[in-house]
Motif scaffolding. Structure first.
Motif, PDB file in Angstrom:
ATOM      1  N   LYS A 253       0.928  -1.288  -0.003  1.00  0.00           N
ATOM      2  CA  LYS A 253      -0.203  -0.028   0.030  1.00  0.00           C
ATOM      3  C   LYS A 253       0.757   1.265  -0.147  1.00  0.00           C
ATOM      4  CE  LYS A 253      -3.805   2.561   2.817  1.00  0.00           C
ATOM      5  NZ  LYS A 253      -4.622   2.332   3.889  1.00  0.00           N
ATOM      6  N   LYS A 254       1.967   1.157   0.511  1.00  0.00           N
ATOM      7  CA  LYS A 254       2.852   2.380   0.787  1.00  0.00           C
ATOM      8  C   LYS A 254       4.457   2.306   0.025  1.00  0.00           C
ATOM      9  CE  LYS A 254       0.535   4.751   4.074  1.00  0.00           C
ATOM     10  NZ  LYS A 254       0.589   6.260   4.239  1.00  0.00           N
ATOM     11  N   GLN A 255       4.248   1.791  -1.051  1.00  0.00           N
ATOM     12  CA  GLN A 255       5.420   1.614  -1.764  1.00  0.00           C
ATOM     13  C   GLN A 255       6.091   2.701  -2.192  1.00  0.00           C
ATOM     14  OE1 GLN A 255       6.584  -1.624  -3.272  1.00  0.00           O
ATOM     15  NE2 GLN A 255       8.256  -0.275  -3.286  1.00  0.00           N
ATOM     16  N   LYS A 256       5.537   3.770  -2.535  1.00  0.00           N
ATOM     17  CA  LYS A 256       6.311   5.187  -2.556  1.00  0.00           C
ATOM     18  C   LYS A 256       6.890   5.796  -1.524  1.00  0.00           C
ATOM     19  CE  LYS A 256       5.422   9.832  -4.592  1.00  0.00           C
ATOM     20  NZ  LYS A 256       4.547  10.690  -4.991  1.00  0.00           N
ATOM     21  N   GLU A 257       6.049   5.565  -0.194  1.00  0.00           N
ATOM     22  CA  GLU A 257       6.563   6.043   0.936  1.00  0.00           C
ATOM     23  C   GLU A 257       7.808   5.203   1.557  1.00  0.00           C
ATOM     24  OE1 GLU A 257       2.436   7.305   0.510  1.00  0.00           O
ATOM     25  OE2 GLU A 257       3.413   5.491  -0.060  1.00  0.00           O
ATOM     26  N   THR A 258       7.611   3.972   1.235  1.00  0.00           N
ATOM     27  CA  THR A 258       8.835   3.043   1.700  1.00  0.00           C
ATOM     28  C   THR A 258      10.168   3.316   0.979  1.00  0.00           C
ATOM     29  OG1 THR A 258       7.686   1.154   0.715  1.00  0.00           O
ATOM     30  CG2 THR A 258       7.327   1.319   3.111  1.00  0.00           C
ATOM     31  N   ASP A 259       9.740   3.319  -0.308  1.00  0.00           N
ATOM     32  CA  ASP A 259      11.006   3.576  -1.254  1.00  0.00           C
ATOM     33  C   ASP A 259      11.637   4.963  -0.484  1.00  0.00           C
ATOM     34  OD1 ASP A 259      10.485   1.315  -2.749  1.00  0.00           O
ATOM     35  OD2 ASP A 259       9.564   2.681  -4.233  1.00  0.00           O
ATOM     36  N   ALA A 260      11.023   5.999  -0.388  1.00  0.00           N
ATOM     37  CA  ALA A 260      11.500   7.132  -0.025  1.00  0.00           C
ATOM     38  C   ALA A 260      12.356   7.098   1.460  1.00  0.00           C
ATOM     39  CB  ALA A 260      10.569   8.277   0.242  1.00  0.00           C
ATOM     40  N   PHE A 261      11.658   6.135   2.288  1.00  0.00           N
ATOM     41  CA  PHE A 261      12.319   5.761   3.622  1.00  0.00           C
ATOM     42  C   PHE A 261      13.620   5.261   3.582  1.00  0.00           C
ATOM     43  CE2 PHE A 261      13.071   3.075   7.086  1.00  0.00           C
ATOM     44  CZ  PHE A 261      12.913   3.711   8.216  1.00  0.00           C
ATOM     45  N   GLN A 262      13.773   4.367   2.452  1.00  0.00           N
ATOM     46  CA  GLN A 262      14.950   3.464   2.418  1.00  0.00           C
ATOM     47  C   GLN A 262      15.809   4.547   1.807  1.00  0.00           C
ATOM     48  OE1 GLN A 262      15.008   0.647   4.043  1.00  0.00           O
ATOM     49  NE2 GLN A 262      15.575  -0.675   2.251  1.00  0.00           N
ATOM     50  N   ASN A 263      15.681   5.376   0.729  1.00  0.00           N
ATOM     51  CA  ASN A 263      16.562   6.320   0.342  1.00  0.00           C
ATOM     52  C   ASN A 263      17.078   7.276   1.322  1.00  0.00           C
ATOM     53  OD1 ASN A 263      16.129   5.392  -2.282  1.00  0.00           O
ATOM     54  ND2 ASN A 263      14.319   6.852  -2.985  1.00  0.00           N
ATOM     55  N   ALA A 264      16.143   7.697   2.130  1.00  0.00           N
ATOM     56  CA  ALA A 264      16.757   8.586   3.290  1.00  0.00           C
ATOM     57  C   ALA A 264      17.688   7.904   4.475  1.00  0.00           C
ATOM     58  CB  ALA A 264      15.614   8.841   4.002  1.00  0.00           C
TER      59      ALA A 264
END
Length: 341
Positions: A253-264
């Motif tokens: 559900k939160k693919q975009k958000e978790t990708d951003a989390f990983q990048n950070a």
């Protein structure tokens, strides 16, 4: 006893805590994330060194740079409560240890639990002894050092924790049982409580996460007797320990958000491997009550213990998985493919 028995003792202790609902989790619907798009609630056990990259990413604005907003940021006290909060949907991502993820996987559908981020690939709990306890030096065998703890009062964070597990494992090596051959004192996860108990003589020793040992050595209240992270316990070296984990439903559900989390997080981990002086400045902000001497000791340790990327690698994962399998800790330890996000 043999190595298989030693591993069994440690890992049974690590996973002994039942998954209980925390106050945060109580009453929340069990249907995945309750946060709006672009936001993640991220909970963690405590402010131990394992979660330093999350602080760095927040402090330097990396989450914001990646278009991500962090909502609730609870410190839940135990890995069991982190797992329960994930299952209830009151948090989206949980910071804990790999055993917490395995425990959640046992109560979920196959492939329903995923390890998103690798934070620490060493066991970051130390045995710290007070000044009054006469114990062998680091040059002595681990067994002789453990014998010095028999009959003593040992502070741990709580029952079923990784801190208790280390004591149980070490006592088993010498044919003893920590519950009967020592007195385990539950101190909670606050650093001030642990150091205070050691200084006052309420306990003779501590089994506690970093940076408690470094603080004790810095202020003269104690010294690190046994440290898996520095290689004192061979069977525990290189295993994936500190992680961020979640549910497959949430991650989908939160693919975009978790990708951003990983990048950070990756940017933060690269900072940890960067300029030591800048790392120390950030660490001082994160561990506000830690002495300068302890901070100096921690910086090079973190660079060894923390990976350069949050991507979960197969080798450290399989080392930890093998521990679980050989100890018969779980009926079926999830494969790397099943658990990797």
């Amino acid at each position: 006893m043999g190595k298989h028995i030693e591993r069994r003792t440690l890992l049974k202790s690590l996973a002994a805590t039942p998954v209980l609902l925390s106050p945060l989790a109580a009453g929340c619907a069990q249907h995945g994330s309750s946060t709006s798009a672009g936001t993640l609630n991220v909970g963690q056990i405590s402010n131990s060194v394992a979660f330093f990259p999350l602080f760095v990413a927040e402090e330097k604005g990396y989450f914001k740079d990646e278009g991500l907003k962090l909502g609730e940021r609870p410190r839940l006290g135990t890995g069991a409560k982190v797992a329960a909060a994930l299952k209830s949907g009151s948090i989206d991502l949980g910071g804990g240890v790999l055993t917490d993820a395995f425990n959640l996987a046992k109560s979920s559908e196959p492939g329903g639990t995923k390890v998103l981020s690798s934070l620490v690939t060493e066991y970051y709990v130390d045995i710290v002894v007070g000044k009054s306890l006469k114990a062998p030096s680091e040059a002595a065998s681990v067994e002789s050092r453990v014998k010095a703890l028999v009959g003593k009062k040992i502070g741990i964070t709580g029952p079923g924790s990784g801190t208790e597990a280390l004591v149980n494992y070490l006592f088993d090596r010498i044919g003893k049982k920590a519950k009967t051959d020592a007195t385990l004192v539950n101190l909670g996860s606050a650093a001030t409580s642990a150091i205070g108990a050691l200084k006052s003589g309420r306990v003779d020793a501590l089994s506690f996460f970093q940076p408690i040992g470094q603080q004790a050595e810095a202020d003269g209240s104690g010294r690190i007797l046994i440290s898996p992270a520095r290689g004192d316990v061979a069977d525990m070296m290189g295993a994936l320990h500190g992680v961020v984990f979640s549910t497959q439903k949430l991650l989908k559900k939160k693919q975009k958000e978790t990708d951003a989390f990983q990048n950070a997080i990756k940017r933060a981990q690269q900072d940890v491997q960067g300029d030591p002086d800048k790392v120390r400045e950030l660490l001082e902000k994160y561990l506000k009550d830690t002495s300068p001497k302890a901070l100096n000791a921690l910086v090079p340790m973190l660079r060894r213990e923390m990976p350069q990327s949050p991507t979960v690698e197969k080798r450290p994962y399989e080392t930890a998985r093998r521990f679980h399998q050989e100890s018969k800790l779980v009926d079926k330890a999830p494969s790397f493919a099943d658990m990797k996000a």
